[in-house]
Design an enzyme around this catalytic site. Structure first.
Site, PDB file in Angstrom:
ATOM      1  N   HIS A 182      20.188 -17.611  29.264  1.00 16.23           N
ATOM      2  CA  HIS A 182      20.864 -17.085  30.449  1.00 16.23           C
ATOM      3  C   HIS A 182      21.005 -15.570  30.387  1.00 16.23           C
ATOM      4  CE1 HIS A 182      21.818 -21.013  32.169  1.00 16.23           C
ATOM      5  NE2 HIS A 182      21.805 -21.400  30.896  1.00 16.23           N
TER       6      HIS A 182
ATOM      7  N   LYS B  65      25.952  -3.640  -4.737  1.00 14.29           N
ATOM      8  CA  LYS B  65      25.016  -3.581  -5.855  1.00 14.29           C
ATOM      9  C   LYS B  65      25.216  -2.276  -6.639  1.00 14.29           C
ATOM     10  CE  LYS B  65      20.070  -3.461  -6.773  1.00 14.29           C
ATOM     11  NZ  LYS B  65      18.718  -3.675  -6.272  1.00 14.29           N
TER      12      LYS B  65
ATOM     13  N   GLY C 133      18.914  -5.681  -2.553  1.00 12.29           N
ATOM     14  CA  GLY C 133      20.133  -5.946  -1.773  1.00 12.29           C
ATOM     15  C   GLY C 133      19.932  -7.033  -0.731  1.00 12.29           C
ATOM     16  N   ARG C 134      18.837  -6.943   0.013  1.00 16.05           N
ATOM     17  CA  ARG C 134      18.610  -7.913   1.100  1.00 16.05           C
ATOM     18  C   ARG C 134      18.106  -9.260   0.588  1.00 16.05           C
ATOM     19  NH1 ARG C 134      15.554  -3.486   1.171  1.00 16.05           N
ATOM     20  NH2 ARG C 134      13.299  -3.609   0.973  1.00 16.05           N
TER      21      ARG C 134
ATOM     22  N   GLU D 199      30.557   3.370   2.716  1.00 15.94           N
ATOM     23  CA  GLU D 199      31.305   2.488   3.620  1.00 15.94           C
ATOM     24  C   GLU D 199      32.140   1.491   2.809  1.00 15.94           C
ATOM     25  OE1 GLU D 199      28.101   3.165   3.801  1.00 15.94           O
ATOM     26  OE2 GLU D 199      27.462   3.501   5.886  1.00 15.94           O
TER      27      GLU D 199
ATOM     28  N   LYS E  49      22.188   8.974   5.238  1.00 15.62           N
ATOM     29  CA  LYS E  49      23.347   9.014   4.322  1.00 15.62           C
ATOM     30  C   LYS E  49      23.626  10.457   3.903  1.00 15.62           C
ATOM     31  CE  LYS E  49      22.425   4.599   1.947  1.00 15.62           C
ATOM     32  NZ  LYS E  49      22.068   3.982   0.679  1.00 15.62           N
TER      33      LYS E  49
ATOM     34  N   GLU F 174      14.039  -3.939   7.001  1.00 20.89           N
ATOM     35  CA  GLU F 174      14.220  -3.013   5.872  1.00 20.89           C
ATOM     36  C   GLU F 174      13.065  -3.193   4.877  1.00 20.89           C
ATOM     37  OE1 GLU F 174      18.266  -1.265   4.261  1.00 20.89           O
ATOM     38  OE2 GLU F 174      17.830  -3.083   3.138  1.00 20.89           O
TER      39      GLU F 174
HETATM   40  O1  F6P Z   1      21.570   1.503   2.812  1.00 16.81           O
HETATM   41  C1  F6P Z   1      20.798   0.373   2.630  1.00 16.81           C
HETATM   42  C2  F6P Z   1      21.269  -0.426   1.466  1.00 16.81           C
HETATM   43  O2  F6P Z   1      20.877   0.176   0.280  1.00 16.81           O
HETATM   44  C3  F6P Z   1      20.774  -1.857   1.532  1.00 16.81           C
HETATM   45  O3  F6P Z   1      19.493  -2.010   1.064  1.00 16.81           O
HETATM   46  C4  F6P Z   1      21.823  -2.570   0.783  1.00 16.81           C
HETATM   47  O4  F6P Z   1      21.793  -3.947   1.005  1.00 16.81           O
HETATM   48  C5  F6P Z   1      23.058  -1.893   1.324  1.00 16.81           C
HETATM   49  O5  F6P Z   1      22.684  -0.549   1.469  1.00 16.81           O
HETATM   50  C6  F6P Z   1      24.295  -2.022   0.493  1.00 16.81           C
HETATM   51  O6  F6P Z   1      24.126  -1.471  -0.783  1.00 16.81           O
HETATM   52  P1  F6P Z   1      25.133  -1.807  -1.942  1.00 16.81           P
HETATM   53  O7  F6P Z   1      25.104  -3.253  -2.183  1.00 16.81           O
HETATM   54  O8  F6P Z   1      24.638  -1.013  -3.118  1.00 16.81           O
HETATM   55  O9  F6P Z   1      26.499  -1.347  -1.512  1.00 16.81           O
END
Ligand code: F6P
Length: 550
Positions: A390, A211, A273-274, A217, A514, A359
């Site tokens: 199990h 987003k 995002g979620r 990452e 972060k 979240e």
């Molecule tokens: O660190 C949490 C977060 O902001 C989530 O809410 C989001 O889904 C994820 O990181 C990834 O963010 P992006 O889509 O901006 O890379």
């Protein structure tokens, strides 16, 4: 309802009435409730779309439900819901509208943000995704060397990974089996390594899903993927255009990365995002299942959106599920909530829900910024059914904790299951039904004795029962049913956040880690003396450097 002027939740008469009611119910037994009401098994059920919801095995009476609904009414759930659907900026700490419901609205709907109808943009992006998916699926879109795309690798994290990864797994039987679709999220290089090591770069499309397009990452993995591709193809930067597309709200950063914005699929800051996998973030899924199936999924979402928006509280499934969660969280001190799908295809469903729920509702200040003095979101956990039986079901059956659980199952196996495997489905579902029976009604000491068990073993073999469960049963796991299920959980989370008076749509709690990671990173190469490290972290960094031979 104004967050500032709201009466503190636990000071409302409705909350207090629920507390009193809880004391009066004491340890009421499900056996008693069923004995007292022969119609309970059929009366305590709801239907939305294809989902049959049985909540008869919940520790509630008509009075409990009435009091819970009164709480929802007093806390303005309906008003906040309507404000969300209208596009008001109910995510106050980020000053954003919350409009994932617009992502599945029909073409002719009108939903405005800041006076502008967002529905045409939503459909323009969906159309662009559809045409791109068709080109990839048909082989018209080729890689830099002219080879057909056979592999799709989605690189993203959190909401830009969990949704499409979960849905791809869930809908595998609807996917083009000729395509290999993989999901890379972890900044641990092992994730990307394992995803690409056996792929032909010339046949591989990378979808960079972010987003913000700033998530460390994702940008790190995307950069490494680009290096891998160019090395493998022995090509220059011009190869990127045919092998990289972006899903983002941030055109500038996408372009800085070197992806042509013509190959960017847009979404908007009013999609959390979620809550985003039915936006452009679902492109990998759309390529896998095709645009028509994707749209069936959106229709499933929309069906539940309309139900949530219009059904009265008595028959409103997300309202019911949200309130049941509050009953256990706040009036039984339950700390967690298990979601147990009896479908191998839903193996990532609970992981997806963890982000959606935790979240959203893992908050400890209310919408006015004041500390809450009531429990908010539960720990959500679980894995597919019989595997859990199990492993950890022992604790649910005989441990000391109250763990409310949702059991999700399907009457029919997937349509393309090998015919020889179809009979196994009854065994799977026999376990599904047996578990909620055992959890609810247990096995009394007398029943154990009647089996001739020696007296010293009776306590060990007794099942207390009275463990509350909801059963969600549908005919088959189709794209529409998946959309329905997810929308039910999205709105359940909404209802709970509204009652708790928290902002379910921000996520400030992920920020500190972060920032600190950025501070710690140079210490790993330069030494623990870099400023800003506490004593414990310094010592750990020193040990790490020693182990790495630095
Ligand atoms: O660190 C949490 C977060 O902001 C989530 O809410 C989001 O889904 C994820 O990181 C990834 O963010 P992006 O889509 O901006 O890379």
């Amino acid at each position: 309802m104004n967050a500032e002027s709201r009466t503190r939740l636990n000071q409302t008469p409705e909350w207090k009435a629920l507390g009193t009611h809880r004391e009066q119910l004491g340890d009421v037994q499900l056996r008693e409730l069923f004995d007292a009401d022969p119609a309970r098994a059929t009366g305590y059920t709801l239907q939305v779309g294809d989902l049959h919801i049985d909540y008869s095995k919940q520790l509630v009476t008509d009075e409990t439900l009435r009091l819970l609904r009164a709480l929802a009414s007093a806390t303005g759930v309906v008003e906040l819901r309507d404000a969300m659907f209208r596009g008001e900026k109910i995510n106050t700490t980020e000053d954003r509208a919350v409009l994932h419901t617009a992502l599945r609205a029909p073409r002719d709907a009108v939903i405005e943000v800041d006076g502008e109808n967002v529905v045409p943009e939503v459909h323009a992006v969906l159309d662009k995704m559809s045409s791109f998916s068709d080109r990839v699926r048909s082989g018209e879109w080729t890689g830099h060397t002219g080879k057909r795309i056979k592999n799709v690798v989605n690189i993203g994290i959190g909401g830009s990974d969990l949704g499409p990864a979960m849905a791809y797994e869930a809908l595998r039987s609807f996917t083009d089996r000729g395509l290999t679709v993989r999901f890379v999220s972890n900044v641990d290089g092992a994730d990307l390594h394992e995803a690409v090591r056996d792929l032909d770069a010339a046949e591989t499309l990378f979808i960079i899903a972010s987003k913000t397009f700033t998530t460390i990452e994702t940008i790190t993995n995307a950069t490494s993927a680009r290096d891998w591709l160019l090395t493998e193809l022995k090509a220059d930067q011009s190869a990127v255009a045919k092998h990289f597309v972006a899903l983002s709200t941030n055109a500038e950063k996408v372009s800085d990365f070197g992806i042509d914005t013509a190959n960017m699929f847009e979404f908007w800051d009013w999609v959390g995002g979620r809550y985003s996998f039915d936006s452009a973030i679902g492109l990998s899924l759309m390529i896998a299942i095709g645009p028509d199936r994707f749209r069936e999924m959106l229709d499933g979402f929309h069906l539940v959106d309309e139900h949530f928006r219009t059904a009265p509280a008595e028959s409103n499934v997300p309202v019911l599920l949200g309130l049941l969660g509050i009953w256990y969280d706040n009036f039984h001190d339950a700390q967690s909530h298990a979601v147990l799908p009896y479908s191998h295809y839903l193996s990532k469903f609970t992981a997806y829900l963890q982000q959606l729920d935790m979240e959203s509702n893992g908050k400890s200040v209310d919408r006015a910024g004041k500390p809450v003095d009531w429990q908010t979101g539960p720990v959500v956990w679980g894995t597919p059914g019989t595997n859990g039986q199990h492993a950890y079901y022992q604790l649910i059956h005989q441990g000391t904790k109250l763990i409310p659980a949702d059991f999700i199952g399907f009457a029919n196996p997937s349509a393309d299951l090998l015919p020889g495997l179809v009979p196994q489905h009854d065994l799977l579902m026999a376990n599904f039904f047996a578990q909620t029976q055992a959890l609810a009604f247990g096995k009394s000491p007398d029943e154990v004795r009647a089996e001739g068990v020696s007296e010293e073993l009776v306590p060990h073999k007794t099942f207390r029962g009275n463990h509350p469960t909801t059963t969600i049963l549908a005919g088959e796991l189709t794209p529409s049913v998946l959309g329905q299920l997810i929308a039910v959980y999205e709105h359940k989370v909404f209802v709970q956040g509204a009652v708790w008076n928290i902002d379910s749509f921000d996520q400030w709690g992920v920020e500190l880690g972060k920032v600190l990671a950025k501070r710690v990173e140079p210490a790993l190469s330069e030494g623990e003396q870099v400023p800003g490290l506490d004593g414990s972290t310094k010592a750990l960094v020193a040990k790490y450097r020693e182990l790495r031979g630095r």
